[in-house]
Design a protein around this motif. Structure first.
Motif, PDB file in Angstrom:
ATOM      1  N   ARG A 117       0.844  -1.189   0.000  1.00 18.73           N
ATOM      2  CA  ARG A 117       0.000   0.000   0.000  1.00 18.73           C
ATOM      3  C   ARG A 117       0.883   1.243   0.000  1.00 18.73           C
ATOM      4  NH1 ARG A 117      -1.437   3.323   3.932  1.00 18.73           N
ATOM      5  NH2 ARG A 117      -0.506   1.942   5.509  1.00 18.73           N
ATOM      6  N   GLY A 118       0.644   2.127  -0.947  1.00 21.43           N
ATOM      7  CA  GLY A 118       1.439   3.348  -1.053  1.00 21.43           C
ATOM      8  C   GLY A 118       0.733   4.545  -0.474  1.00 21.43           C
ATOM      9  N   PRO A 119       1.364   5.689  -0.551  1.00 29.24           N
ATOM     10  CA  PRO A 119       2.694   5.915  -1.126  1.00 29.24           C
ATOM     11  C   PRO A 119       3.793   5.328  -0.242  1.00 29.24           C
ATOM     12  CG  PRO A 119       1.894   7.933  -0.101  1.00 29.24           C
ATOM     13  CD  PRO A 119       0.768   6.945  -0.036  1.00 29.24           C
ATOM     14  N   LEU A 120       4.941   5.028  -0.857  1.00 29.11           N
ATOM     15  CA  LEU A 120       6.023   4.348  -0.161  1.00 29.11           C
ATOM     16  C   LEU A 120       7.169   5.293   0.157  1.00 29.11           C
ATOM     17  CD1 LEU A 120       6.326   1.067  -2.300  1.00 29.11           C
ATOM     18  CD2 LEU A 120       4.839   1.505  -0.326  1.00 29.11           C
ATOM     19  N   ALA A 121       7.844   4.995   1.272  1.00 30.18           N
ATOM     20  CA  ALA A 121       9.104   5.644   1.635  1.00 30.18           C
ATOM     21  C   ALA A 121      10.159   4.548   1.686  1.00 30.18           C
ATOM     22  CB  ALA A 121       8.988   6.344   2.988  1.00 30.18           C
ATOM     23  N   LEU A 122      11.128   4.593   0.792  1.00 24.99           N
ATOM     24  CA  LEU A 122      12.152   3.555   0.697  1.00 24.99           C
ATOM     25  C   LEU A 122      13.378   3.937   1.510  1.00 24.99           C
ATOM     26  CD1 LEU A 122      12.079   2.618  -3.109  1.00 24.99           C
ATOM     27  CD2 LEU A 122      10.675   1.733  -1.229  1.00 24.99           C
ATOM     28  N   LEU A 123      13.796   3.055   2.382  1.00 23.72           N
ATOM     29  CA  LEU A 123      14.993   3.265   3.196  1.00 23.72           C
ATOM     30  C   LEU A 123      15.895   2.053   2.998  1.00 23.72           C
ATOM     31  CD1 LEU A 123      15.086   4.508   6.913  1.00 23.72           C
ATOM     32  CD2 LEU A 123      16.843   3.101   5.876  1.00 23.72           C
ATOM     33  N   GLU A 124      17.001   2.251   2.313  1.00 23.28           N
ATOM     34  CA  GLU A 124      17.921   1.156   2.009  1.00 23.28           C
ATOM     35  C   GLU A 124      19.128   1.216   2.927  1.00 23.28           C
ATOM     36  OE1 GLU A 124      20.247  -0.879  -1.793  1.00 23.28           O
ATOM     37  OE2 GLU A 124      19.736   1.250  -1.848  1.00 23.28           O
ATOM     38  N   VAL A 125      19.437   0.111   3.574  1.00 21.85           N
ATOM     39  CA  VAL A 125      20.643   0.034   4.395  1.00 21.85           C
ATOM     40  C   VAL A 125      21.732  -0.659   3.585  1.00 21.85           C
ATOM     41  CG1 VAL A 125      19.424   0.084   6.597  1.00 21.85           C
ATOM     42  CG2 VAL A 125      19.823  -2.094   5.492  1.00 21.85           C
TER      43      VAL A 125
END
Length: 368
Positions: free
Chosen positions: A127-135
């Motif tokens: 379910r969006g909107p999405l917040a992408l956090l990449e480690v």
């Protein structure tokens, strides 16, 4: 002290032999041969053990990339026989000051944007909107999945004659993207066809950020792009070309919020910057092998706690080899050979394995 040094040199030699056999074999003939010869070269292993600190700075991949970065001999093809290895060895020792400087100032930060092909089907379901956090974000190229184009090609059913051409794969994604990622898709019998279907849409992403010990900016720094290309194994020029095209694809995109530091220490503060009305998605690919085992478990517990405490929750997508996530059951696939499965990464959503994937996003095999 002498005993410790000798043991360190022997351990380093074994590390190169393991790299040759378990990682490079069948994937990169140049690195397979070169790492095997280094592992049988006590004098060179003593130099490496004496010059480089224990841990990640002794990674075979890092040394091999450093020599390639400096345009060392056989940079693309690697040694072929004893004479060629002698030339590589002599050049490396003669230029050891420069090689060591690259090793000490750089790290193994392979950024493979084609891994977005494996991430996209999961992102498209959320379910969006999405917040992408990449480690472990490296250059952050995987934070822009909607900037690329994709072609999902179904795997042929067992027993299909080679003369039968596979159906043409439909494409989706940015129509003007300079790069298209091709991905083979298979599934187990218990996985419904609709659950293994390619994504029907691109996710809406309203925020993106990442954490890395030494983040790279290949858009603004040509040397960063050179280093990323040096990390691409020889014999796969298409990967290097794909990498350069992906950098071009994100060149005009707003820069993500990239934080320099330890992923465990920096994660809570960066996650706190995310808009409240966005669904947080923490994700990572082939990052956990670089962490000590205790740090991996601490990170996993932290992600679970962070998502549970966030209003509306969030999701955790990981793409790692099953050996670094022992708290999860390793998925199996009857249609894949055991040897083939062992080289694949496990794609998991919210700590639940859902697929086996190629290390470079070249395949997805959905599992029950």
């Amino acid at each position: 002290m002498v005993v410790d040094f000798v043991n360190n040199a022997r351990a380093l030699a074994a590390r190169y032999q393991d790299f040759s056999w378990w990682e490079a074999r069948g994937r990169c003939a140049a690195h397979e041969e070169l790492a095997a010869r280094i592992g049988q070269d006590p004098e060179l292993c003593e130099l490496l053990a004496a010059s480089l600190p224990l841990g990640n700075k002794q990674q075979p991949n890092l040394l091999l990339a450093a020599v390639r970065h400096l345009d060392g001999p056989h940079a693309e093809q690697g040694p072929r026989g004893e004479l060629a290895y002698s030339r590589w060895r002599e050049w490396t020792i003669r230029h050891w000051h420069e090689v060591r400087a690259v090793v000490m100032s750089r790290s193994t930060q392979t950024d493979e944007p084609a891994r977005c092909a494996a991430l996209l089907p999961l992102l498209a379901r959320l379910r969006g909107p999405l917040a992408l956090l990449e480690v472990g974000t490296s250059a952050g190229l995987c934070l822009h999945p909607e900037r690329y184009r994709y072609a999902y090609e179904p795997d042929a059913a067992p027993g299909t004659p080679e003369s039968v051409a596979p159906p043409e794969a439909p494409t989706l994604g940015a129509p003007d993207s300079p790069v298209t990622f091709r991905c083979r898709v298979g599934r187990e019998a218990l996985v419904a066809e609709e659950d293994a279907a390619p994504p029907a849409r691109l996710p809406e992403i309203v925020w993106r950020g990442g954490i890395d010990l030494a983040p790279l900016d290949p858009v603004g720094d040509p040397e960063a792009l050179r280093w990323l290309r040096s990390l691409v194994w020889p014999g796969t020029p298409e990967r290097a070309e794909r990498l350069t095209a992906a950098v071009d694809a994100v060149r005009t995109a707003p820069r993500p919020e990239i934080v320099r530091g330890d992923l465990v220490e920096e994660l809570p503060a960066l996650a706190a910057r995310i808009p409240e009305d966005a669904t947080l998605v923490v994700f990572h690919t082939a990052v956990l092998p670089y962490l000590p085992p205790a740090h991996r478990e601490r990170f996993a517990a932290q992600v679970s706690t962070l998502l549970a405490a966030r209003p509306g929750g969030g999701h955790w997508i990981s793409q790692e080899h099953h050996s670094v996530t022992p708290w999860r059951p390793a998925p199996t696939a009857d249609r894949l050979t055991p040897a083939g499965q062992e080289r694949l990464l496990t794609l998991a959503l919210d700590d639940r394995p859902v697929a086996l994937t190629g290390a470079h996003g070249q395949s997805i095999h959905w599992v029950a």
